[in-house]
Motif scaffolding. Structure first.
Motif, PDB file in Angstrom:
ATOM      1  N   UNK A  35       0.799  -1.220   0.000  1.00 57.43           N
ATOM      2  CA  UNK A  35       0.000   0.000   0.000  1.00 57.43           C
ATOM      3  C   UNK A  35       0.836   1.276   0.000  1.00 57.43           C
ATOM      4  N   UNK A  36       2.117   1.200   0.309  1.00 57.26           N
ATOM      5  CA  UNK A  36       2.950   2.396   0.300  1.00 57.26           C
ATOM      6  C   UNK A  36       3.390   2.719  -1.122  1.00 57.26           C
ATOM      7  N   UNK A  37       3.459   3.988  -1.430  1.00 57.71           N
ATOM      8  CA  UNK A  37       3.860   4.417  -2.772  1.00 57.71           C
ATOM      9  C   UNK A  37       5.381   4.501  -2.823  1.00 57.71           C
ATOM     10  N   UNK A  38       6.032   3.339  -2.777  1.00 59.18           N
ATOM     11  CA  UNK A  38       7.491   3.307  -2.804  1.00 59.18           C
ATOM     12  C   UNK A  38       7.979   2.688  -4.110  1.00 59.18           C
ATOM     13  N   UNK A  39       9.281   2.627  -4.269  1.00 60.53           N
ATOM     14  CA  UNK A  39       9.824   2.168  -5.548  1.00 60.53           C
ATOM     15  C   UNK A  39       9.594   0.686  -5.781  1.00 60.53           C
ATOM     16  N   UNK A  40       9.439  -0.103  -4.718  1.00 57.77           N
ATOM     17  CA  UNK A  40       9.167  -1.524  -4.891  1.00 57.77           C
ATOM     18  C   UNK A  40       7.784  -1.715  -5.523  1.00 57.77           C
ATOM     19  N   UNK A  41       6.797  -1.063  -4.929  1.00 58.29           N
ATOM     20  CA  UNK A  41       5.427  -1.186  -5.429  1.00 58.29           C
ATOM     21  C   UNK A  41       5.291  -0.600  -6.835  1.00 58.29           C
ATOM     22  N   UNK A  42       5.952   0.515  -7.073  1.00 62.22           N
ATOM     23  CA  UNK A  42       5.896   1.114  -8.408  1.00 62.22           C
ATOM     24  C   UNK A  42       6.468   0.172  -9.466  1.00 62.22           C
ATOM     25  N   UNK A  43       7.510  -0.551  -9.099  1.00 62.37           N
ATOM     26  CA  UNK A  43       8.087  -1.520 -10.024  1.00 62.37           C
ATOM     27  C   UNK A  43       7.110  -2.646 -10.314  1.00 62.37           C
ATOM     28  N   UNK A  44       6.392  -3.121  -9.278  1.00 56.15           N
ATOM     29  CA  UNK A  44       5.395  -4.179  -9.497  1.00 56.15           C
ATOM     30  C   UNK A  44       4.284  -3.684 -10.416  1.00 56.15           C
ATOM     31  N   UNK A  45       3.861  -2.436 -10.227  1.00 54.54           N
ATOM     32  CA  UNK A  45       2.819  -1.877 -11.084  1.00 54.54           C
ATOM     33  C   UNK A  45       3.272  -1.841 -12.539  1.00 54.54           C
ATOM     34  N   UNK A  46       4.495  -1.395 -12.763  1.00 52.72           N
ATOM     35  CA  UNK A  46       5.025  -1.315 -14.118  1.00 52.72           C
ATOM     36  C   UNK A  46       5.147  -2.699 -14.749  1.00 52.72           C
TER      37      UNK A  46
END
Length: 284
Positions: A35-46
């Motif tokens: 749920x945090x808008x961090x670089x790990x989650x952003x990478x998963x989204x991409x």
């Protein structure tokens, strides 16, 4: 008894062939990454956007999570697997998360018959009621596939079995990639909660964590995948990197499912809390 499925039914082969799906190992780290808008989650989204943009996106996801350990090996086989919040001490917003992806009892039955338990040769056991999708699965799949419209099956791990047996089961999963199945191992190449430092930056880690992560990455980059099974031979470095090794084992399933001509690509290199490696890899 052989560790292959050569005598198992081939019903899965009746499904139309697809372009070979990639296989993933994802370092999931803290549940808060969901749920945090961090670089790990952003990478998963991409990554999810890339997978959905393929001419043939995944028709099924088979996830091996560090958080489902059973005697023998089991597959979830319910129509609607529940979202499991298998953690404590986090904000209510994390417990409110749901991932209502469907299951696929039919696919679970087919895979359960095709894949045999290493050593015994028995089919995989189908769990139709008890488990669901734990945070090792939904915390990464929700950012990747937020629509939750791709069926998801979880495969458990028998922690009592040697590393080579986990790799051998992963090898049996490889043909599923030709039938539209995205195989995802979810764990961490380094995972020691006892030594975490929450004030550490993403590029800070203990020497033993950096060393174990480096050796693991070299095995992957140089395509020495069976050597990943020998991690305990690293002695004290391995004991510090994995006081228990349930977070390492999902890597062996993903590595076992790799085709000889697949090429690895690393992403999310870095650490959480100085003792959890977020290194992830996609083979395609």
């Amino acid at each position: 008894m052989p560790d292959t499925a050569s005598t198992a039914p081939n019903a899965w082969n009746d499904l139309p062939a697809t372009e070979r799906m990639p296989v993933l190992f994802v370092g999931h780290g803290s549940p808060m990454n969901a749920i945090e808008d961090n670089r790990w989650r952003q990478s998963w989204q991409s990554l999810g956007c890339d997978l959905l943009a393929r001419p043939q996106p995944p028709r099924l996801i088979l996830c091996i999570s560090a958080h489902w350990l059973t005697p023998g090996w089991q597959l979830t086989a319910m129509d609607r697997p529940r979202t499991i919040h298998d953690f404590g001490g986090f904000p209510q917003a994390l417990f409110d998360q749901q991932y209502p992806a469907p299951g696929s009892p039919e696919a679970a039955r087919l895979i359960g018959q095709m894949v045999r338990q290493p050593g015994s040769g028995q089919p995989l056991v189908l769990d139709e009621t008890d488990w669901g999708l734990d945070h090792g699965t939904w915390s990464i799949l929700k950012p990747m596939f937020p629509a939750a419209d791709i069926p998801v099956i979880q495969l458990s791990m028998d922690y009592s079995r040697p590393a080579s047996k986990h790799f051998a089961l992963g090898q049996q999963l490889a043909p599923l990639r030709e039938r539209g199945v995205l195989i995802v191992g979810s764990g961490n190449t380094v995972h020691n909660l006892r030594t975490m430092r929450r004030d550490a930056a993403d590029n800070q880690a203990y020497d033993w964590a950096i060393e174990f992560d480096r050796i693991t990455a070299e095995h992957i980059a140089q395509q020495r995948l069976p050597s990943l099974c020998d991690f305990q031979q690293l002695g004290a470095v391995a004991q510090m990197a994995h006081p228990s090794w349930e977070h390492y084992l999902p890597l062996l399933y993903a590595a076992g499912a790799v085709h000889p001509d697949d090429q690895p690509r690393f992403f999310n290199e870095g650490f959480q809390g100085a003792s959890i490696s977020m290194r992830s890899v996609i083979w395609s």
